[in-house]
Design a protein around this motif. Structure first.
Motif, short mmCIF file in Angstrom:
data_model
loop_
_atom_site.label_atom_id
_atom_site.label_comp_id
_atom_site.label_asym_id
_atom_site.label_seq_id
_atom_site.Cartn_x
_atom_site.Cartn_y
_atom_site.Cartn_z
N ARG A 34 -4.39 -13.14 12.61
CA ARG A 34 -5.02 -12.20 13.31
C ARG A 34 -5.32 -11.17 12.50
NH1 ARG A 34 0.19 -13.11 16.29
NH2 ARG A 34 -0.57 -14.63 18.09
N ASN A 35 -6.24 -10.17 12.94
CA ASN A 35 -6.87 -8.83 12.39
C ASN A 35 -5.43 -8.02 11.77
OD1 ASN A 35 -9.29 -9.64 13.21
ND2 ASN A 35 -9.42 -7.64 14.36
N GLY A 36 -5.72 -7.88 10.52
CA GLY A 36 -4.34 -6.85 9.90
C GLY A 36 -3.31 -7.73 9.34
N ALA A 37 -3.48 -9.11 9.53
CA ALA A 37 -2.31 -10.09 8.90
C ALA A 37 -2.00 -10.14 7.38
CB ALA A 37 -2.55 -11.51 9.51
N GLY A 38 -3.17 -9.61 6.81
CA GLY A 38 -2.99 -9.38 5.31
C GLY A 38 -3.90 -10.39 4.33
N LYS A 39 -4.94 -11.09 5.28
CA LYS A 39 -5.90 -12.02 4.74
C LYS A 39 -6.49 -11.28 3.37
CE LYS A 39 -7.75 -12.80 8.43
NZ LYS A 39 -7.28 -11.83 9.35
N GLU A 91 -14.16 -13.99 5.28
CA GLU A 91 -15.02 -13.93 6.55
C GLU A 91 -16.64 -13.77 6.62
OE1 GLU A 91 -13.36 -12.53 10.03
OE2 GLU A 91 -11.41 -11.65 9.22
N THR A 126 -6.08 -8.66 1.94
CA THR A 126 -5.09 -7.84 1.14
C THR A 126 -4.92 -9.00 -0.07
OG1 THR A 126 -4.39 -6.35 2.33
CG2 THR A 126 -2.91 -6.70 0.66
N TYR A 169 0.92 -1.25 0.05
CA TYR A 169 -0.07 -0.06 0.00
C TYR A 169 0.87 1.21 0.08
CZ TYR A 169 -4.01 -3.07 1.10
OH TYR A 169 -4.88 -4.11 1.11
N GLN A 220 -15.17 -9.31 1.92
CA GLN A 220 -15.54 -9.21 3.45
C GLN A 220 -16.53 -7.84 3.78
OE1 GLN A 220 -11.81 -8.49 5.71
NE2 GLN A 220 -12.94 -8.92 7.61
N GLN A 257 -12.05 -16.85 11.24
CA GLN A 257 -11.55 -16.66 12.60
C GLN A 257 -11.85 -17.75 13.50
OE1 GLN A 257 -9.45 -13.89 12.92
NE2 GLN A 257 -10.10 -12.10 11.93
N THR A 272 3.35 -4.89 2.53
CA THR A 272 2.20 -5.66 3.14
C THR A 272 2.11 -6.90 2.93
OG1 THR A 272 0.80 -3.57 2.79
CG2 THR A 272 -0.37 -5.35 3.71
N1 LIG Z 1 -6.50 0.34 1.76
C1 LIG Z 1 -5.25 0.54 2.51
N2 LIG Z 1 -4.33 1.35 2.55
C2 LIG Z 1 -3.31 1.33 3.46
N3 LIG Z 1 -3.23 0.13 4.17
C3 LIG Z 1 -3.96 -0.96 4.18
C4 LIG Z 1 -5.22 -0.68 3.45
N4 LIG Z 1 -6.00 -1.96 3.53
C5 LIG Z 1 -5.35 -2.50 4.64
N5 LIG Z 1 -4.15 -1.92 4.92
C6 LIG Z 1 -3.32 -2.62 6.14
O1 LIG Z 1 -2.59 -3.67 5.33
C7 LIG Z 1 -2.41 -4.79 6.40
C8 LIG Z 1 -3.24 -5.85 6.02
O2 LIG Z 1 -4.82 -5.45 6.07
P1 LIG Z 1 -5.63 -6.62 5.78
O3 LIG Z 1 -7.01 -6.03 5.62
O4 LIG Z 1 -5.36 -7.22 4.43
O5 LIG Z 1 -5.85 -7.60 6.92
P2 LIG Z 1 -6.74 -8.81 7.47
O6 LIG Z 1 -6.09 -10.05 7.74
O7 LIG Z 1 -7.87 -9.09 6.19
O8 LIG Z 1 -7.55 -8.37 8.58
P3 LIG Z 1 -9.05 -8.50 9.22
O9 LIG Z 1 -8.86 -9.74 10.10
O10 LIG Z 1 -9.18 -7.33 10.07
O11 LIG Z 1 -10.03 -8.36 8.20
C9 LIG Z 1 -3.06 -3.96 7.86
O12 LIG Z 1 -1.77 -3.35 8.48
C10 LIG Z 1 -3.78 -2.87 7.10
O13 LIG Z 1 -3.79 -1.70 8.11
#
Ligand SMILES: Nc1ncnc2c1ncn2[C@@H]1O[C@H](COP(=O)(O)OP(=O)(O)OP(=O)(O)O)[C@@H](O)[C@H]1O
Ligand SMILES: [Mg+2]
Length: 231
Positions: A35-40, A158, A42, A11, A83, A191, A16
């Motif tokens: 976990r939340n923010g792991a990158g799933k 999710e 993305t 990003y 999601q 999760q 990421t």
């Molecule tokens: N549009 C964006 N711009 C900048 N950073 C982002 C963006 N979307 C996600 N991130 C960051 O990228 C990382 C991965 O986010 P992502 O949404 O892929 O996680 P996730 O595993 O799906 O989390 P969750 O379980 O909360 O859905 C996190 O640090 C998040 O803050």
């Protein structure tokens, strides 16, 4: 069925996803955890072409799909349930479902009966606006919309998040049916451990943008859970 190699994602300046490798075998449901923010999310958006891939390669059924646009991925047989559901709240249930046909250029066809066999509640609500459904019904609509395009490979991000238990159970049954009876390949972000164990045959775990584990679901032990999933 799906092979991801050396995938990196950013990003802006923020790196990421790091060197992701993953193989999803045909007809298997794989649960992607982390976990939340792991990158799933993305990773899933990168697979769908909603977030263009910076480096790395994705192969689907022997075709390099790394840089092809989202609508062509859907036509190749990849379904995506995002999601947060992302249904159109001002459109009716039927109109939302018909969007699944449009993407396949089959707007003139009827919604297949098998969709209503899987989600009988939706059939009773065809004229209701999406925004007037409960969260669980919207999730069912989002899954049904993806299935209308007749995917071989289904990605669900999710689907049980924030949904009442009876509908979580129904969604679990639908995923099990799709995988075991309809031989669909599934990548499910989930999760809840019990749901993952019941629904998936394989798992993989992301931690801080890295893919740190991938195996059969019975190898998901306390050590992995403690290290990569517990908060
Ligand atoms: N549009 C964006 N711009 C900048 N950073 C982002 C963006 N979307 C996600 N991130 C960051 O990228 C990382 C991965 O986010 P992502 O949404 O892929 O996680 P996730 O595993 O799906 O989390 P969750 O379980 O909360 O859905 C996190 O640090 C998040 O803050
Ligand atoms: Mg997410």
């Amino acid at each position: 069925m799906l092979e991801i190699a050396n995938l990196n994602q950013y990003y802006g300046e923020s790196h990421t996803l790091w060197d992701i490798h993953l193989n999803l075998p045909k007809g298997v449901c794989t649960c992607l955890m982390g976990r939340n923010g792991a990158g799933k999310t993305t990773l899933l958006k990168s697979l769908m072409g909603l977030h263009p891939i910076k480096t790395g390669q994705v192969n689907f059924d022997g075709t390099d799909i790394t840089h092809i646009p989202t609508y062509r991925k859907v036509r190749l047989g990849i379904g995506y349930v995002p999601q947060g559901r992302e249904i159109f709240s001002q459109l009716t249930v039927e109109e939302n479902l018909r969007l699944g046909l449009t993407v396949q250029n089959q707007w003139h066809k009827e919604i297949p009966d098998k969709i209503y066999d899987l989600f009988p509640d939706l059939k009773k609500m065809l004229n209701r606006r999406g925004g007037n459904l409960s969260g669980g019904q919207q999730q069912q609509l989002s899954i049904a919309r993806a299935l209308v395009a007749n995917p071989k490979f289904l990605i669900l991000d999710e689907p049980t998040e924030g949904i009442q238990p009876n509908i979580v159970h129904q969604i679990g049954e639908v995923i099990e049916y799709l995988c075991k009876k309809a031989e669909m390949t599934i990548l499910l972000v989930e999760q809840k451990l019990a749901f993952a164990r019941r629904t998936a045959q394989h798992f993989c775990i992301m931690d801080k943008g890295y893919m740190v584990a991938a195996d059969r679901i019975d190898a998901l032990d306390d050590q992995l859970i403690q290290k990569h999933l517990r908060v």
